[in-house]
Structures are given as C-alpha cells and as structure tokens.
Design a protein around this motif. Sequence first.
Motif, PDB file in Angstrom:
ATOM      1  N   ARG A 127       1.175  -1.197  -0.139  1.00 33.63           N
ATOM      2  CA  ARG A 127      -0.242   0.206  -0.351  1.00 33.63           C
ATOM      3  C   ARG A 127       0.758   0.770   0.054  1.00 33.63           C
ATOM      4  O   ARG A 127       1.964   1.695   0.901  1.00 33.63           O
ATOM      5  CB  ARG A 127      -0.859   0.074   1.378  1.00 33.63           C
ATOM      6  N   GLN A 128       0.676   2.072  -1.228  1.00 34.51           N
ATOM      7  CA  GLN A 128       1.432   3.127  -1.130  1.00 34.51           C
ATOM      8  C   GLN A 128       1.180   3.961  -0.268  1.00 34.51           C
ATOM      9  O   GLN A 128       0.228   4.160   0.629  1.00 34.51           O
ATOM     10  CB  GLN A 128       1.205   3.718  -2.478  1.00 34.51           C
ATOM     11  N   GLU A 129       2.306   5.208   0.371  1.00 33.14           N
ATOM     12  CA  GLU A 129       2.046   6.240   1.114  1.00 33.14           C
ATOM     13  C   GLU A 129       1.119   7.474   0.798  1.00 33.14           C
ATOM     14  O   GLU A 129       1.391   7.726  -0.770  1.00 33.14           O
ATOM     15  CB  GLU A 129       3.983   6.342   1.516  1.00 33.14           C
ATOM     16  N   SER A 130       0.354   7.838   1.304  1.00 29.31           N
ATOM     17  CA  SER A 130      -0.578   8.229   0.999  1.00 29.31           C
ATOM     18  C   SER A 130      -0.001  10.117   0.245  1.00 29.31           C
ATOM     19  O   SER A 130      -0.632   9.904  -0.749  1.00 29.31           O
ATOM     20  CB  SER A 130      -2.035   8.761   2.288  1.00 29.31           C
ATOM     21  N   ASP A 131       0.775  10.586   0.479  1.00 32.22           N
ATOM     22  CA  ASP A 131       1.296  11.556   0.210  1.00 32.22           C
ATOM     23  C   ASP A 131       1.381  11.734  -1.362  1.00 32.22           C
ATOM     24  O   ASP A 131       1.309  11.949  -2.077  1.00 32.22           O
ATOM     25  CB  ASP A 131       1.673  12.554   0.741  1.00 32.22           C
ATOM     26  N   PHE A 132       2.137  10.534  -1.402  1.00 32.33           N
ATOM     27  CA  PHE A 132       3.176   9.856  -2.707  1.00 32.33           C
ATOM     28  C   PHE A 132       2.268   9.185  -3.975  1.00 32.33           C
ATOM     29  O   PHE A 132       2.044   9.732  -5.089  1.00 32.33           O
ATOM     30  CB  PHE A 132       4.020   8.543  -2.713  1.00 32.33           C
ATOM     31  N   PHE A 133       0.757   8.926  -3.572  1.00 33.08           N
ATOM     32  CA  PHE A 133      -0.132   9.097  -4.042  1.00 33.08           C
ATOM     33  C   PHE A 133      -0.721   9.387  -4.343  1.00 33.08           C
ATOM     34  O   PHE A 133      -1.085   9.662  -5.460  1.00 33.08           O
ATOM     35  CB  PHE A 133      -1.258   6.804  -3.047  1.00 33.08           C
ATOM     36  N   TYR A 134      -1.488  10.508  -3.473  1.00 32.76           N
ATOM     37  CA  TYR A 134      -1.284  11.511  -3.813  1.00 32.76           C
ATOM     38  C   TYR A 134      -1.362  12.610  -5.188  1.00 32.76           C
ATOM     39  O   TYR A 134      -1.815  12.614  -6.116  1.00 32.76           O
ATOM     40  CB  TYR A 134      -2.636  12.259  -2.801  1.00 32.76           C
ATOM     41  N   LEU A 135      -0.294  12.453  -5.751  1.00 34.55           N
ATOM     42  CA  LEU A 135       0.319  12.626  -6.177  1.00 34.55           C
ATOM     43  C   LEU A 135       1.108  12.277  -7.788  1.00 34.55           C
ATOM     44  O   LEU A 135       1.516  13.312  -8.247  1.00 34.55           O
ATOM     45  CB  LEU A 135       1.955  13.863  -5.945  1.00 34.55           C
ATOM     46  N   THR A 136       0.971  11.305  -7.563  1.00 32.22           N
ATOM     47  CA  THR A 136       0.940  10.547  -8.843  1.00 32.22           C
ATOM     48  C   THR A 136       0.116   9.263  -9.087  1.00 32.22           C
ATOM     49  O   THR A 136       0.444   9.195 -10.140  1.00 32.22           O
ATOM     50  CB  THR A 136       2.483   9.231  -8.221  1.00 32.22           C
ATOM     51  N   GLY A 137      -0.470   8.771  -8.042  1.00 31.11           N
ATOM     52  CA  GLY A 137      -0.705   7.413  -8.380  1.00 31.11           C
ATOM     53  C   GLY A 137      -0.343   6.369  -8.701  1.00 31.11           C
ATOM     54  O   GLY A 137      -1.006   5.043  -9.091  1.00 31.11           O
ATOM     55  N   PHE A 138       0.786   6.265  -8.320  1.00 29.04           N
ATOM     56  CA  PHE A 138       1.992   5.337  -8.966  1.00 29.04           C
ATOM     57  C   PHE A 138       2.133   4.056  -7.095  1.00 29.04           C
ATOM     58  O   PHE A 138       2.064   5.153  -6.008  1.00 29.04           O
ATOM     59  CB  PHE A 138       3.410   6.367  -8.503  1.00 29.04           C
ATOM     60  N   ASN A 139       2.548   3.004  -7.347  1.00 30.43           N
ATOM     61  CA  ASN A 139       1.878   2.076  -6.451  1.00 30.43           C
ATOM     62  C   ASN A 139       2.672   0.966  -6.636  1.00 30.43           C
ATOM     63  O   ASN A 139       2.343  -0.138  -5.704  1.00 30.43           O
ATOM     64  CB  ASN A 139      -0.008   1.189  -6.241  1.00 30.43           C
ATOM     65  N   GLU A 140       4.523   1.721  -6.634  1.00 29.71           N
ATOM     66  CA  GLU A 140       4.827   0.635  -6.262  1.00 29.71           C
ATOM     67  C   GLU A 140       6.061   1.476  -5.369  1.00 29.71           C
ATOM     68  O   GLU A 140       6.648   2.527  -5.157  1.00 29.71           O
ATOM     69  CB  GLU A 140       5.897   0.531  -8.164  1.00 29.71           C
ATOM     70  N   PRO A 141       6.495  -0.152  -4.558  1.00 27.51           N
ATOM     71  CA  PRO A 141       7.768   0.707  -3.496  1.00 27.51           C
ATOM     72  C   PRO A 141       8.764   0.759  -4.362  1.00 27.51           C
ATOM     73  O   PRO A 141       9.227   0.649  -5.667  1.00 27.51           O
ATOM     74  CB  PRO A 141       7.998  -0.917  -2.609  1.00 27.51           C
ATOM     75  N   GLU A 142      10.273   1.423  -3.844  1.00 29.07           N
ATOM     76  CA  GLU A 142      10.737   1.772  -3.590  1.00 29.07           C
ATOM     77  C   GLU A 142      10.991   2.415  -5.100  1.00 29.07           C
ATOM     78  O   GLU A 142      11.805   2.342  -6.442  1.00 29.07           O
ATOM     79  CB  GLU A 142      12.210   0.799  -4.445  1.00 29.07           C
ATOM     80  N   ALA A 143      10.310   3.720  -4.456  1.00 33.65           N
ATOM     81  CA  ALA A 143      10.153   4.989  -5.645  1.00 33.65           C
ATOM     82  C   ALA A 143      11.051   5.875  -4.763  1.00 33.65           C
ATOM     83  O   ALA A 143      10.385   6.235  -3.907  1.00 33.65           O
ATOM     84  CB  ALA A 143       9.057   5.092  -6.481  1.00 33.65           C
ATOM     85  N   VAL A 144      11.164   7.614  -5.662  1.00 38.54           N
ATOM     86  CA  VAL A 144      11.200   8.173  -5.261  1.00 38.54           C
ATOM     87  C   VAL A 144      10.458   9.051  -6.197  1.00 38.54           C
ATOM     88  O   VAL A 144      11.147   9.411  -7.126  1.00 38.54           O
ATOM     89  CB  VAL A 144      12.788   8.846  -4.940  1.00 38.54           C
TER      90      VAL A 144
END
Length: 428
Positions: free
Chosen positions: A40-57
């Motif tokens: 489950r992606q970090e919510s701020d990260f998902f809010y800005l990208t919709g990207f649902n993979e780990p090991e990302a910046v």
Amino acid sequence: MQAEYRQRREQLMAKIGTGTAIFRSAPTAVMHNDVEYVYRQESDFFYLTGFNEPEAVLVLAPHHEEHKFVLFVQAKDPEKEIWTGYRAGVEGAKELYGADEAYPIAELEEKLPKYIQDSDRIYYRLGRDRGFNETILKHWQRFMGMYPKRGKGPIAIEDPSPILHAMRQIKSPAELDLMRKAAVISIEAHNYAREIAKPGRYEYEIQAEMEHIFRLRGGNGPAYPSIVASGENACVLHYIENNRQLQENDLLLIDAGCAYGYYNADITRTFPVSGKFTSEQRAIYEIVLEAQSQAMEQVKPGNPWNQMHDAAVRVIVEGLLELGLLDGDIEEIIKEEKYKPFYMHRTGHWLGLDVHDAGVYQHGEQAQTLQPGQVLTVEPGIYINPNIKPAEGQPEVESRWRGIGIRIEDDVLVTSNGQEILTAGVPK
C-alpha cells in the motif's frame, strides 16, 4: 485520473516556488519471515502520482527548465517480475504516469543533486525513513558547504505536510466519487451484518461476511482492522480479536469500513443481537444517538471543528447526570472532564486517503474552521467498562450498567450550504 494527479502536482509546485519537494514511497512490510503484506503506497506519494510501487522517489522541481516532475523507480527486471509482479519501469513512469524524466532508483545518488542545487529549500518530511533522511541531509549539507562560493542553493529543509495536507483536506469531485463508492459498499455490508447477527454466531463470522462484501464489490478490502465487538468487548475502543460468541441480550458494536480506490469509509453501528434493547442499553443508546444528532447539526461551513465535540459532550453529560451515573454541576463536570471514564475520545476525525486523514484540527488556540469539500466522521460513544473507575467525587457505577459500550458513527461531507451524510443508508 492522470489529469487530476497532474493538477495536484502543479498546485503544490505553485506553492513551493523555487523549492524542490521530495517524497519517498512506502516500504514493503513483512507479515512473517519472507511473506509480505499486500503493498500500500504512502498516501502523499499516491495523492501526487497514483504510482503504487515500492522503492520509488518523487521529485518536484518547479524551477528546473525541463524536468519538473521526476520519478526514480525500480528498473524493469523480467526475472524478478515473474515472482513479484510487473513493474512500470523507467519508460512506464513517463508513459503511464506522465513523468518529465525517470531514472532507475539505483541512480538516485547521482541524479538527485541536479534537482536540488538551484532550489532555495528542500521540502521533505524528516523522520519516517532514517536511511533516506541521511541521504537528504547529506546532499543538503553538501550544498550548504558550497553556498558561500555559489551564493545559491537550498538553505533550509521544510516539511511539505502543512501545504500538502491542506490540499488533501478539500476533496475533489473525483475523490468524492471514490468515497461515495466506499460508503455504498460499507452500507451494504453493515446492513447485511445486522440481518445475520444472531445469538450463537461468532464475531469473526460477521467480520468475514462484511469483508466478503468489501472485496466482492470491487473494494480493496477493509479500510482498517474491522471491529466486531459484542458484550463487554464493545468497551474496548480498538477491539479486533473478534472471536467471542454472540449471546442473548448482547449489544454488538461494529466499526468497519471499505477502502475503495485508496479512499476509505468508516461506519459504526451498535444494535441488540436479539433484536431488543434492555432498559439500560436503551437508555445509553438514546443518549449517544442524541449526542450524534446534536453534533451533526454543527457540521456546516464556517463552524469551528471543536463545536461538534462540545455539543456531543454536553448531551452525554446531561444524559449521564439524569441516569445518576454522574453527579454535580454540569459546567464543572465538563470543565474538569469528569465524564472521561465514560467518553474518552474525540467526536470525529478527518477522512479520506487515510482513515485518520491528513489535516490539522487546531491553529494554536484557534480550532480549524469547517470548509466545503472536507469529509469527517461524527462518532460519539459511551463505554461503561466492567472495571470502570469513576472520576474523583463521582458515584460508583451499579453492575447493571457495566459492560455496555455504544458508538454511532457516520461520514459527513461539508457542502457549501451544509452537509451530506455519506453513510445515511445504515439505520440508527
């Protein structure tokens, strides 16, 4: 949704000016040994990208001439993808998610400095990932050391949460569509639970049937560990064992909601398993129901956040005084919080991507003002724990009241002219 994610990024970049915002994805979590929980992606990260993979910046650099939206992601690896699932990879980050530039996460140390060097500050939330904190601090210290010669570069690290979470508080039409869907599924599950709850069944049976509906209707599953609490278990606020057999004359408190498209519902209902309240149960239920009704009336634009809690507390104190469970002057009881052995939590919280969603409740001594587009819960309760210890100077609690726990919770959208109760489809 990509247009919506882009709009959010642009809004944030407009607010940070010549800063650089950096967000780290959520880590994977281990269930046991080498078995991981569903990611489950970090919510701020998902809010800005919709990207649902780990090991990302995620890097947002509004001052950069070409690359304002940059993703560092796991590179494509066919052998690993056989085991753990397909990855977007560098090309997918650009084609599917609209990144201006993307790199393998392995190149982060090399590539990140060029998106920081011309910013005036770094927007990053320290504290969650110690290893990544050190990476950010290392780069910042390096540029601070160069500042006397360059005369530019990031001179501060600032948490982006106050800016971003204020954005997240106001839900867009697309977000509200997802929240309404989560609510509709949750309503169906709660209404079915009420039909099947009978003496002799187990709490976990009710939980299983509800969570079956969550998944059957396309939800991600439960928004949080479902609380199915019968009898004395209802006096434990976050009871999740769900292993007791329902008995005649039990109340059943169910606090459960569906997650749909990352957005959450949160509903609580309490009802008698046998279909009929005892006189004591009814007396407490009616107080909680009136407390929720009075609190709900305070949910309108322009009202202070804490007004609904104050309204609920007053109804609860008045009711407990009438029943002889509290004694004394109502104003003194409220001021000294002598009601807290019976009602120890606040009356609600923000709701959205997180169940306890982003956003502040107070600005110093000033309560947050309700605004159209905010979604919150309204959830007063009374809990008379079997081992309750009344506040100093208050009467002992007779055994006939002990073990009664009641909470009623709905999800409410603040609208321009009042409110919309998203979860009104579950009877009270």
